[in-house]
Design a protein around this motif. Structure first.
Motif, PDB file in Angstrom:
ATOM      1  N   ASP A   1     -14.363 -21.595  -6.746  1.00 38.84           N
ATOM      2  CA  ASP A   1     -14.961 -23.109  -6.973  1.00 38.84           C
ATOM      3  C   ASP A   1     -14.438 -23.907  -6.202  1.00 38.84           C
ATOM      4  O   ASP A   1     -14.825 -24.941  -7.451  1.00 38.84           O
ATOM      5  CB  ASP A   1     -14.397 -22.995  -8.533  1.00 38.84           C
ATOM      6  N   VAL A   2     -14.482 -24.239  -5.288  1.00 40.70           N
ATOM      7  CA  VAL A   2     -14.227 -25.285  -4.266  1.00 40.70           C
ATOM      8  C   VAL A   2     -15.478 -25.141  -3.046  1.00 40.70           C
ATOM      9  O   VAL A   2     -15.606 -24.121  -2.166  1.00 40.70           O
ATOM     10  CB  VAL A   2     -12.762 -24.861  -4.194  1.00 40.70           C
ATOM     11  N   ASP A   3     -16.180 -25.823  -2.781  1.00 41.56           N
ATOM     12  CA  ASP A   3     -17.025 -26.788  -2.056  1.00 41.56           C
ATOM     13  C   ASP A   3     -16.291 -27.400  -1.078  1.00 41.56           C
ATOM     14  O   ASP A   3     -17.062 -26.781  -0.118  1.00 41.56           O
ATOM     15  CB  ASP A   3     -18.973 -27.896  -3.087  1.00 41.56           C
TER      16      ASP A   3
ATOM     17  N   ALA B   1      -6.159 -32.897  -6.752  1.00 46.42           N
ATOM     18  CA  ALA B   1      -6.925 -33.795  -7.857  1.00 46.42           C
ATOM     19  C   ALA B   1      -8.430 -32.937  -7.426  1.00 46.42           C
ATOM     20  O   ALA B   1      -8.141 -32.206  -6.670  1.00 46.42           O
ATOM     21  CB  ALA B   1      -7.501 -35.356  -7.616  1.00 46.42           C
ATOM     22  N   TYR B   2      -9.082 -32.406  -8.794  1.00 51.03           N
ATOM     23  CA  TYR B   2     -10.282 -31.391  -8.467  1.00 51.03           C
ATOM     24  C   TYR B   2     -11.373 -32.681  -8.760  1.00 51.03           C
ATOM     25  O   TYR B   2     -11.486 -33.080 -10.233  1.00 51.03           O
ATOM     26  CB  TYR B   2     -10.592 -30.635  -9.606  1.00 51.03           C
ATOM     27  N   LEU B   3     -12.297 -32.933  -8.427  1.00 50.98           N
ATOM     28  CA  LEU B   3     -13.282 -33.477  -8.801  1.00 50.98           C
ATOM     29  C   LEU B   3     -14.883 -32.682  -8.439  1.00 50.98           C
ATOM     30  O   LEU B   3     -15.082 -32.210  -7.606  1.00 50.98           O
ATOM     31  CB  LEU B   3     -14.498 -34.876  -7.910  1.00 50.98           C
ATOM     32  N   THR B   4     -15.620 -32.785  -9.425  1.00 53.39           N
ATOM     33  CA  THR B   4     -17.350 -32.907  -9.213  1.00 53.39           C
ATOM     34  C   THR B   4     -18.670 -34.291  -8.682  1.00 53.39           C
ATOM     35  O   THR B   4     -18.187 -35.013  -9.206  1.00 53.39           O
ATOM     36  CB  THR B   4     -17.579 -32.525 -10.969  1.00 53.39           C
TER      37      THR B   4
ATOM     38  N   ILE C   1     -10.117 -20.263   1.223  1.00 56.38           N
ATOM     39  CA  ILE C   1     -10.865 -21.256   1.236  1.00 56.38           C
ATOM     40  C   ILE C   1     -11.248 -20.901   2.906  1.00 56.38           C
ATOM     41  O   ILE C   1     -10.156 -21.221   3.843  1.00 56.38           O
ATOM     42  CB  ILE C   1     -10.683 -22.274   0.924  1.00 56.38           C
ATOM     43  N   PRO C   2     -12.430 -20.841   3.081  1.00 55.31           N
ATOM     44  CA  PRO C   2     -13.222 -20.553   4.180  1.00 55.31           C
ATOM     45  C   PRO C   2     -13.083 -21.802   5.199  1.00 55.31           C
ATOM     46  O   PRO C   2     -13.020 -22.794   4.436  1.00 55.31           O
ATOM     47  CB  PRO C   2     -14.738 -19.717   4.084  1.00 55.31           C
ATOM     48  N   THR C   3     -13.324 -21.583   6.716  1.00 52.44           N
ATOM     49  CA  THR C   3     -12.781 -22.687   7.261  1.00 52.44           C
ATOM     50  C   THR C   3     -13.972 -23.876   7.288  1.00 52.44           C
ATOM     51  O   THR C   3     -13.595 -25.159   7.036  1.00 52.44           O
ATOM     52  CB  THR C   3     -12.703 -22.220   8.788  1.00 52.44           C
TER      53      THR C   3
ATOM     54  N   GLY D   1     -22.911 -31.377  -8.244  1.00 54.55           N
ATOM     55  CA  GLY D   1     -22.367 -30.304  -9.123  1.00 54.55           C
ATOM     56  C   GLY D   1     -20.996 -29.855  -7.834  1.00 54.55           C
ATOM     57  O   GLY D   1     -20.795 -29.167  -8.894  1.00 54.55           O
ATOM     58  N   ASP D   2     -21.028 -30.020  -6.421  1.00 56.60           N
ATOM     59  CA  ASP D   2     -20.301 -29.534  -6.044  1.00 56.60           C
ATOM     60  C   ASP D   2     -18.816 -30.300  -6.100  1.00 56.60           C
ATOM     61  O   ASP D   2     -19.082 -31.158  -6.646  1.00 56.60           O
ATOM     62  CB  ASP D   2     -20.644 -29.976  -3.951  1.00 56.60           C
TER      63      ASP D   2
END
Length: 377
Positions: free
Chosen positions: A290-292, A372-375, A318-320, A354-355
């Protein structure tokens, strides 16, 4: 409750970028001798340039409050003026004065109108704490907007003149005139600058970032102080405050200087960071998928591989290519670093609707962490 959006981000980096070889031209030589630790520390942190609010003579070009004000002014335009501002929330670890508060000093420079103020103290998390105050103000309906900042002016704290009297004292005592590594270490890690966000209760412009949630953790209840200023650490781990020292001790022992217990830093910063981040993600049912974009504030590239390994072991892989960092170019600007990174990403042209963006900020003061989590909207 209202949704909250970062509708604008701005940064202010003073003067010209300073290369590694130029650093002592600005900060000065202690005991007229080049630091033996400098090259080792720079090799590990991998920072190649940073900014100082001083000239090559060590004379200040900006105060901390002026840095914050300069970033804030970049948020103003015909759609949002200084007269529209409702809440000003400012974080820093290096205020210009003990009192009045940092936010009051920034507001004094803006000269706009009466606003609600909040000042967040601490170290790197002070910027995130300032952001959370603004977030909660807008979310609760207390205000329609808030401007939040992180800013630092540490160059004068790290200048050679701050240690001159200690060196003189050591010579008089016929001891080796070299300052402790806990002080020298930070001279090659920290730099100046400011970042600012405009928060509003509706999206605005081409790109807005909705703040989905914010979380913060402290481990001060179980860990002793690691990074500190205005005191010194005793053998039992307690901090003796500056006010309990004699005036001559403040100079002779550089009591007001910023220091870091490197052994504690190495032992706890990554494990507690991994623990708190996985707890925050689990609380909100967010997974690595869920993390871009992952924006971790780190003080040094020395910690990047260790952080990645620790998260991988907890299943947060989380890929580099999803990690977004600008430490190499702008340096470690403490509370302002996460603002400056978000500003760069927000204006990079990379984001699409949406990212999802995860912000991670550690603080080694007494081991605090903020997320913090942002959209992208």
């Amino acid at each position: 409750m209202f949704d909250v959006y970062i509708t604008k981000a701005a940064k202010y980096l003073p003067n010209e970028a300073v290369s590694n070889d130029e650093m002592e031209n600005y900060l000065g030589l202690i005991n007229d001798t080049a630091s033996k630790a400098r090259r080792i520390i720079l090799r590990n942190n991998k920072i190649t340039s940073r900014y100082y609010a001083v000239d090559k003579n060590g004379k200040s070009t900006h105060s901390n409050a002026e840095l914050a004000k300069s970033a804030i002014e970049k948020l103003f335009d015909e759609n949002f003026t200084d007269q529209d501002l409702e809440v000003l929330s400012c974080g820093t670890s290096s205020p210009d004065v003990f009192a009045p508060s940092h936010a009051a000093m920034v507001h004094g420079l803006l000269k706009n109108k009466s606003v609600e103020l909040n000042s967040s103290s601490g170290i790197c998390c002070s910027g995130m704490n300032a952001l959370k105050y603004g977030f909660l103000s807008v979310k609760s309906g207390n205000s329609k907007n808030a401007v939040c900042t992180g800013s630092e002016k540490v160059s004068t704290w790290l200048s050679a003149q701050q240690y001159n009297q200690e060196i003189i004292n050591l010579k008089n005592l016929e001891e080796q005139p070299i300052i402790a590594f806990k002080k020298d270490f930070l001279r090659w890690m920290l730099s100046d600058g400011a970042g600012a966000f405009l928060l509003e209760n509706k999206p605005n412009g081409n790109i807005s970032l909705k703040i989905e949630w914010m979380e913060a953790y402290s481990y001060a209840f179980e860990l002793e102080t690691c990074m500190y200023a205005g005191g010194d650490k005793l053998e039992n781990g307690e901090i003796k405050p500056w006010s309990e020292y004699k005036p001559e001790q403040l100079l002779n022992e550089s009591i007001l200087a910023v220091k870091q217990d490197v052994k504690l830093l190495d032992e706890f910063i990554l494990p507690k960071g991994v623990e708190s981040m996985t707890d925050a993600m689990a609380k909100h049912n967010v997974t690595a998928n869920d993390v871009d974009y992952f924006l971790p504030h780190v003080s040094s590239y020395f910690f990047v591989e260790g952080l990645k390994k620790g998260l991988d072991e907890k299943g947060v892989i989380i890929p580099t290519e999803k990690w977004f960092m600008n430490l190499l170019q702008v340096g470690n600007v403490g509370s302002a670093s996460i603002y400056i990174a978000v500003e760069e990403l927000m204006n990079s042209g990379k984001l699409k609707k949406g990212d999802k963006i995860l912000l991670s900020v550690p603080e080694s003061g007494r081991f605090s962490f903020a997320y913090a989590y942002l959209t992208v909207c």
